[in-house]
Design a protein around this motif. Structure first.
Motif, short mmCIF file in Angstrom:
data_model
loop_
_atom_site.label_atom_id
_atom_site.label_comp_id
_atom_site.label_asym_id
_atom_site.label_seq_id
_atom_site.Cartn_x
_atom_site.Cartn_y
_atom_site.Cartn_z
N PHE A 163 0.82 -1.21 0.00
CA PHE A 163 0.00 0.00 0.00
C PHE A 163 0.86 1.27 0.00
N GLY A 164 2.12 1.13 0.35
CA GLY A 164 3.02 2.28 0.32
C GLY A 164 3.10 2.97 -1.03
N PRO A 165 3.29 2.20 -2.14
CA PRO A 165 3.38 2.84 -3.45
C PRO A 165 2.14 3.63 -3.85
N VAL A 166 0.96 3.09 -3.51
CA VAL A 166 -0.27 3.81 -3.86
C VAL A 166 -0.31 5.15 -3.14
N VAL A 167 -0.02 5.13 -1.84
CA VAL A 167 -0.02 6.36 -1.05
C VAL A 167 1.09 7.30 -1.51
N ALA A 168 2.25 6.72 -1.88
CA ALA A 168 3.38 7.55 -2.30
C ALA A 168 3.03 8.39 -3.52
N GLY A 169 2.38 7.76 -4.51
CA GLY A 169 1.98 8.51 -5.70
C GLY A 169 1.05 9.66 -5.36
N LEU A 170 0.11 9.41 -4.44
CA LEU A 170 -0.83 10.46 -4.03
C LEU A 170 -0.13 11.59 -3.28
N VAL A 171 0.85 11.22 -2.42
CA VAL A 171 1.57 12.24 -1.65
C VAL A 171 2.38 13.14 -2.57
N VAL A 172 3.07 12.55 -3.54
CA VAL A 172 3.89 13.34 -4.47
C VAL A 172 3.00 14.25 -5.31
N GLN A 173 1.91 13.69 -5.85
CA GLN A 173 1.02 14.47 -6.70
C GLN A 173 0.29 15.56 -5.92
N GLY A 174 0.08 15.35 -4.62
CA GLY A 174 -0.66 16.32 -3.82
C GLY A 174 0.15 17.51 -3.38
N GLY A 175 1.48 17.47 -3.57
CA GLY A 175 2.32 18.57 -3.14
C GLY A 175 2.24 19.76 -4.08
N PRO A 176 2.75 20.91 -3.67
CA PRO A 176 3.41 21.20 -2.39
C PRO A 176 2.39 21.41 -1.26
N TYR A 177 2.90 21.28 -0.01
CA TYR A 177 2.06 21.39 1.17
C TYR A 177 2.50 22.59 2.00
N ALA A 178 1.52 23.42 2.36
CA ALA A 178 1.80 24.58 3.21
C ALA A 178 1.67 24.18 4.67
N LEU A 179 2.75 24.23 5.42
CA LEU A 179 2.75 23.85 6.82
C LEU A 179 2.30 25.02 7.69
N PRO A 180 1.79 24.74 8.89
CA PRO A 180 1.35 25.83 9.79
C PRO A 180 2.48 26.80 10.13
N THR A 181 3.72 26.34 10.04
CA THR A 181 4.86 27.20 10.35
C THR A 181 5.16 28.19 9.24
N GLY A 182 4.45 28.07 8.12
CA GLY A 182 4.69 28.96 6.99
C GLY A 182 5.65 28.37 5.97
N VAL A 183 6.21 27.22 6.26
CA VAL A 183 7.13 26.54 5.33
C VAL A 183 6.33 25.74 4.32
N THR A 184 6.77 25.77 3.08
CA THR A 184 6.13 24.98 2.03
C THR A 184 6.96 23.72 1.79
N LEU A 185 6.29 22.58 1.83
CA LEU A 185 6.96 21.29 1.67
C LEU A 185 6.58 20.71 0.32
N SER A 186 7.58 20.38 -0.49
CA SER A 186 7.30 19.79 -1.80
C SER A 186 6.73 18.38 -1.64
N GLY A 187 6.10 17.88 -2.69
CA GLY A 187 5.56 16.53 -2.64
C GLY A 187 6.64 15.50 -2.38
N PHE A 188 7.82 15.70 -2.98
CA PHE A 188 8.92 14.75 -2.78
C PHE A 188 9.40 14.78 -1.33
N ASN A 189 9.59 15.96 -0.77
CA ASN A 189 10.05 16.04 0.62
C ASN A 189 9.02 15.48 1.59
N ALA A 190 7.74 15.68 1.27
CA ALA A 190 6.70 15.09 2.12
C ALA A 190 6.79 13.56 2.09
#
Length: 427
Positions: A163-190
């Motif tokens: 199930f990791g690969p399925v979730v991995a594809g979704l995590v990468v495609q869903g990026g970038p992510y705005a964190l509450p700290t104001g930092v933006t996290l790319s899909g790859f880094n997530a």
């Protein structure tokens, strides 16, 4: 679950968390290398000894490096855990290395640096895999529990891996992510962050809930060589199972490098590919426990031979299908074959292991599997240049070779099991 020791289930859950981390990287690293965010070597596009250095081959090298270093080191780590009579400390050390290297992926900026991180990660994995398998074997109270133990362990591990690969594809495609700290996290880094969390969860479970079983220091041999010739047959059965495991693992790993060609051929996206990749593992999740349990009652060999009979056509079909759904069916059949072979093969090796040397003996199979996962991506990267079907035809040929070896050279090890003997004149 079929009366399985609680510690086996905890180990299985720990490996499940760790497997999520590793399977994330199998999907994420090819996308990361091909994304343009990583500086690639200047020799891309040229040929060496007639082999073009394509993106697929660079991806294959990165994926394979983990398996090669992991496999080379496993006989040493397996023997070390046998000699000291300790498993837990080596598992924890390996998980620490896996967590740290997963963080490092987020800071590297070149292909060469990524290879260094991948190499270190492979060495870390070498401390986890054979020692965990040996501990599962140690916890079997009798031969009649060994297949079930490995079935439960592999099921949970493969849930994470599947199930990791399925979730991995979704995590990468869903990026970038705005964190509450104001930092933006790319899909790859997530995705790399999820890998870190998986390793840390595994570390916590092992730390809190696992202890080494009472034992004395084992008299493990300093000789790390593998017996090739058998006493009453041409080849040693553990060696044959190692070869069969190698060929089976190669057939599994052929698929990962060909993500872009498969998607182009079938007219599909990365989500479909993730589902197809996971189909092999999903079939294993469903079947590992009942097959392991049945192998403790019916015998090991019927499942070994039956699985290898299915493996060859299932692998070849993946090079011939032209629709996403048919590829999914072929991958599911591939998974059924692997499920029929994996736990029974480990059970046979465990049956044959001398007392106190399960880490050394079982490392033959875990090493072989690691080599297979390393060779597979390289083989498909090279063979793809000769045609889409060629890597899969190669995998099918290996499966047939494994069938002949196992059918003729491996005896039933479960006392009381009744199976046909494939050697003329055999007992």
């Amino acid at each position: 679950m079929f009366g399985t020791d609680r510690r086996v289930i905890v180990l299985a859950l720990a490996r499940m968390a760790d497997a999520v981390a590793n399977s994330f990287l199998i999907i994420v690293l090819p996308l990361y290398i091909a994304s343009g965010e990583l500086a690639l070597p200047g020799f891309e596009g040229i040929s060496v000894l007639g082999i073009p250095l394509t993106i697929e081959l660079l991806i294959g090298v990165a994926l394979s490096l983990f398996g090669f270093l992991n496999s080379f080191a496993q006989p040493f780590t397996g023997r070390l855990s046998d000699r000291t009579g300790r498993r837990k400390i080596y598992i924890l050390f390996g998980l620490t290395v896996l967590a740290v290297t997963s963080v490092a992926y987020a800071v590297v900026d070149s292909y060469e640096a990524l290879l260094v991180v991948r190499a270190l990660q492979g060495l870390g994995g070498a401390f986890v895999i054979p020692t965990t398998i040996a501990l599962v074997n140690d916890l079997a109270r009798s031969d009649a529990e060994r297949g079930g133990n490995f079935g439960v362990f592999n099921t949970f591990r493969l849930i994470g891996f599947g199930f990791g690969p399925v979730v991995a594809g979704l995590v990468v495609q869903g990026g970038p992510y705005a964190l509450p700290t104001g930092v933006t996290l790319s899909g790859f880094n997530a995705a790399f962050g999820v890998a870190v969390v998986g390793a840390l969860v595994s570390f916590t479970l092992v730390t809190l809930l696992i202890s080494d079983p009472p034992s004395t220091e084992a008299d493990a041999s300093d000789d790390l060589s593998v017996s090739v010739l058998g006493e009453d047959r041409l080849f040693d059965p553990v060696f044959v199972l190692g070869v069969g495991t190698l060929f089976m693992a190669i057939s599994i790993a052929l698929f990962a490098t060909l993500q872009e060609p498969v998607n182009a051929r079938l007219g599909q996206g990365s989500t479909w590919f993730g589902i197809q990749f996971s189909a092999v593992v999903i079939a294993n999740v469903v079947l590992q426990v009942p097959i392991g349990w049945a192998a403790d009652r019916i015998g090991r060999k019927p499942f070994l031979v039956g699985g290898l009979v299915i493996l060859a056509p299932a692998v070849l079909a993946q090079g011939l299908v032209t629709s996403p759904l048919n590829m999914l069916y072929a991958r599911l059949a591939h998974g059924v074959a692997v499920a029929m072979v994996f736990a029974p093969a480990l059970a046979v090796a465990g049956d044959l292991a001398k007392e106190g040397q399960s880490g050394t003996t079982l490392s033959v199979l875990t090493m072989a599997f690691g080599f297979g996962t390393a060779i597979g991506p390289l083989a498909s990267g090279v063979l793809f240049g000769y045609g889409f079907v060629v890597p899969f035809a190669f995998g099918a040929a290996l499966a047939l070779a494994a069938l002949v070896l196992v059918a003729t050279q491996v005896e039933e090890t479960l006392e009381g099991a009744v199976v046909p003997d494939f050697v003329p004149g055999g007992d």
